[in-house]
Write a protein that holds these residues in place. Structure first.
Motif, mmCIF file in Angstrom:
data_model
loop_
_atom_site.group_PDB
_atom_site.id
_atom_site.type_symbol
_atom_site.label_atom_id
_atom_site.label_comp_id
_atom_site.label_asym_id
_atom_site.label_seq_id
_atom_site.Cartn_x
_atom_site.Cartn_y
_atom_site.Cartn_z
ATOM 1 N N GLU A 85 0.767 -1.069 0.025
ATOM 2 C CA GLU A 85 0.048 0.012 -0.035
ATOM 3 C C GLU A 85 1.016 1.213 0.043
ATOM 4 N N LEU A 86 1.441 1.539 -1.200
ATOM 5 C CA LEU A 86 2.235 2.975 -1.306
ATOM 6 C C LEU A 86 1.433 4.174 -1.852
ATOM 7 N N PHE A 87 0.400 3.936 -2.424
ATOM 8 C CA PHE A 87 -0.429 4.928 -3.115
ATOM 9 C C PHE A 87 -1.964 5.246 -2.308
ATOM 10 N N LYS A 108 -12.449 8.476 -5.727
ATOM 11 C CA LYS A 108 -11.917 8.348 -4.702
ATOM 12 C C LYS A 108 -12.396 7.332 -3.752
ATOM 13 N N TRP A 109 -11.316 6.864 -2.850
ATOM 14 C CA TRP A 109 -11.908 5.789 -1.754
ATOM 15 C C TRP A 109 -12.555 6.123 -0.749
ATOM 16 N N HIS A 110 -13.690 5.055 -0.299
ATOM 17 C CA HIS A 110 -14.432 5.396 1.064
ATOM 18 C C HIS A 110 -14.229 4.080 1.591
ATOM 19 N N ASP A 111 -14.359 4.135 2.944
ATOM 20 C CA ASP A 111 -14.429 2.656 3.626
ATOM 21 C C ASP A 111 -15.889 2.720 3.900
ATOM 22 N N GLY A 112 -16.219 1.105 3.965
ATOM 23 C CA GLY A 112 -17.497 0.871 4.129
ATOM 24 C C GLY A 112 -17.731 -0.411 4.688
ATOM 25 N N LYS A 113 -18.835 -0.760 4.913
ATOM 26 C CA LYS A 113 -19.426 -2.602 5.525
ATOM 27 C C LYS A 113 -18.982 -3.257 4.451
ATOM 28 N N CYS A 114 -18.313 -4.408 4.903
ATOM 29 C CA CYS A 114 -17.900 -5.472 3.952
ATOM 30 C C CYS A 114 -19.291 -6.201 3.704
ATOM 31 N N SER A 115 -20.231 -6.083 4.262
ATOM 32 C CA SER A 115 -21.560 -6.850 4.077
ATOM 33 C C SER A 115 -22.372 -6.046 3.069
ATOM 34 N N ASP A 151 -7.659 -11.210 -9.159
ATOM 35 C CA ASP A 151 -8.041 -10.782 -7.667
ATOM 36 C C ASP A 151 -8.759 -9.348 -8.083
ATOM 37 N N LEU A 152 -9.330 -9.031 -6.893
ATOM 38 C CA LEU A 152 -9.919 -7.693 -6.875
ATOM 39 C C LEU A 152 -8.705 -6.598 -7.230
ATOM 40 N N VAL A 153 -9.240 -5.718 -8.196
ATOM 41 C CA VAL A 153 -8.149 -4.547 -8.578
ATOM 42 C C VAL A 153 -7.538 -4.110 -7.297
ATOM 43 N N SER A 154 -6.078 -3.560 -7.637
ATOM 44 C CA SER A 154 -5.249 -2.816 -6.764
ATOM 45 C C SER A 154 -5.079 -1.453 -7.590
ATOM 46 N N VAL A 155 -4.825 -0.339 -6.751
ATOM 47 C CA VAL A 155 -4.569 0.811 -7.296
ATOM 48 C C VAL A 155 -3.309 1.367 -6.488
ATOM 49 N N ASN A 157 -0.712 3.610 -7.940
ATOM 50 C CA ASN A 157 -0.124 4.755 -8.299
ATOM 51 C C ASN A 157 -1.369 5.920 -8.741
ATOM 52 N N GLN A 158 -0.917 6.896 -9.185
ATOM 53 C CA GLN A 158 -1.912 7.952 -9.568
ATOM 54 C C GLN A 158 -2.274 7.645 -11.164
ATOM 55 N N ASN A 159 -1.489 7.093 -11.837
ATOM 56 C CA ASN A 159 -1.916 6.924 -13.087
ATOM 57 C C ASN A 159 -2.836 5.494 -13.212
ATOM 58 N N GLU A 160 -2.699 4.431 -12.346
ATOM 59 C CA GLU A 160 -3.536 3.383 -12.430
ATOM 60 C C GLU A 160 -5.210 3.865 -11.932
ATOM 61 N N SER A 161 -4.990 5.016 -10.797
ATOM 62 C CA SER A 161 -6.329 5.610 -10.355
ATOM 63 C C SER A 161 -6.943 5.970 -11.277
#
Length: 359
Positions: A85-87, A108-115, A151-155, A157-161
């Motif tokens: 987790e660098l970015f 943008k990222w948000h945290d949420g309930k896994c359910s 797997d689920l997508v990883s982000v 760096n800024q370019n991948e975002s």
């Protein structure tokens, strides 16, 4: 200034193929935050203490039962794929500390309930980003992506975002929220697997949404509690007797590194030591890992650089013969990091991870 007390706790080696404890614990009687304690342990020893099993717990509890102290367990955000987790790309005010899974909304990222249920973006080696046109909870999304793609997508760096945001806008007209591979879970400071837990009753409770570090709670027979990482307590470091160095070096370079920074490349003189090697070699990033095993072309024998002869042997078929081909380079011994983890003969110029010993 607080006096520093050192109590080396030599653990019994519980040797099996799956588990072998090979650590020395040191109790440090100085009050520090979790991050300060981690830094101290990494400078002086190996890391903040990892507690893998009940034997670890019993040994610690014998000496430090009446004091609250840090161990190396921390709740942190990590990628499902294992990417570092660098970015960071959190929305303002996020994460709020309440939830454990992350989704993307308007870039943008948000945290949420896994359910909760959202659409899903997977990653596929050949196709790249893959939109899954059905909603599911985070765990189901992770399972689906691993079974059908990578797997689920990883982000990272800024370019991948930016690429991901464009992909979402093109794939989902309503710009719905989508799960990404970021989740929060407990993780040991030394990256060991979090497979054993010993939480106290009603712990972890994340009181105040800010309890992301772990203490051994006093007078609870070694049970754990979560607490704010900014609190100050004494702590326990551990020192690994065997350590995998995740650098790709030639055999001679690995030997020099171990002798300058530790004691020596490891010698494996018994089945018990082989089990210890098998326990740590799984941390390697190469398919084989250097041992302190060397072939003498002049004498036609294998020997350990510690000066010991090769009594116990664990060679893979076709390896370890006295008639090694010494051209164009000398051969040295390595242990396979997968499979049966047997020994193999490799040219000393190969660049591999290696195992140093600290005793």
């Amino acid at each position: 200034m607080a006096q520093t007390l050192y109590f080396p706790l030599l653990l019994i080696a519980l040797c099996s193929i799956s588990e072998c404890v090979q650590r020395q614990y040191h109790f440090i009687n100085e009050n520090k935050t979790w991050t300060e304690a981690q830094r101290y342990c990494r400078e002086k020893y190996t890391d903040l203490a990892t507690v893998d099993n009940m034997n670890d717990t019993i040994q610690l509890n014998k000496s430090v039962n009446d004091v609250r102290l840090w161990i190396g367990l921390q709740r942190k955000w990590q990628w499902s794929s294992g990417d570092p987790e660098l970015f960071l790309n959190w929305e303002s005010g996020q994460p709020d500390g309440k939830d454990e899974c992350a989704f993307m909304r308007h870039g943008k990222w948000h945290d949420g309930k896994c359910s909760d249920t959202w659409f899903v973006i997977c990653y596929n080696m050949s196709r790249g980003l893959v939109f899954v046109n059905q909603t599911m909870n985070w765990r189901a999304a992770q399972s689906y992506c691993r079974q059908n793609h990578i797997d689920l997508v990883s982000v990272r760096n800024q370019n991948e975002s930016q690429q991901l945001e464009k992909f979402i806008n093109d794939s989902i007209p309503s710009r719905s929220d989508v799960w990404i591979g970021l989740f929060r879970d407990w993780q040991w400071s030394d990256q060991s697997n979090y497979s054993f837990s010993y939480w106290n009753t009603n712990e972890p409770n994340n009181y105040g949404n800010n309890e992301n570090c772990t203490v051994l709670k006093e007078n609870t027979n070694g049970h754990w509690a979560d607490i704010s990482c900014d609190c100050q307590f004494p702590f326990v470091c551990h020192e690994d007797k065997l350590i995998v160095i995740q650098q790709n070096l030639s055999w001679s370079e690995a030997l020099r590194y171990c002798r300058q920074n530790h004691v020596d490349l490891v010698s494996v003189q018994s089945v018990e030591m082989q089990y210890k090697v098998m326990n740590v070699v799984k941390l390697a990033s190469t398919g084989a890992v250097w041992l302190g095993l060397r072939h003498s072309c002049a004498l036609g024998i294998w020997f350990w650089v510690s000066g010991q002869t090769v009594c116990y042997q664990n060679w893979a078929p076709g390896n370890g013969t006295s008639e090694e081909d010494c051209e164009p380079t000398v051969r040295s011994g390595a242990v396979q990091s997968g499979g049966d983890q047997t020994w193999i003969s490799r040219p000393e110029t190969d660049r591999l991870n290696f195992i140093c010993r600290n005793y």
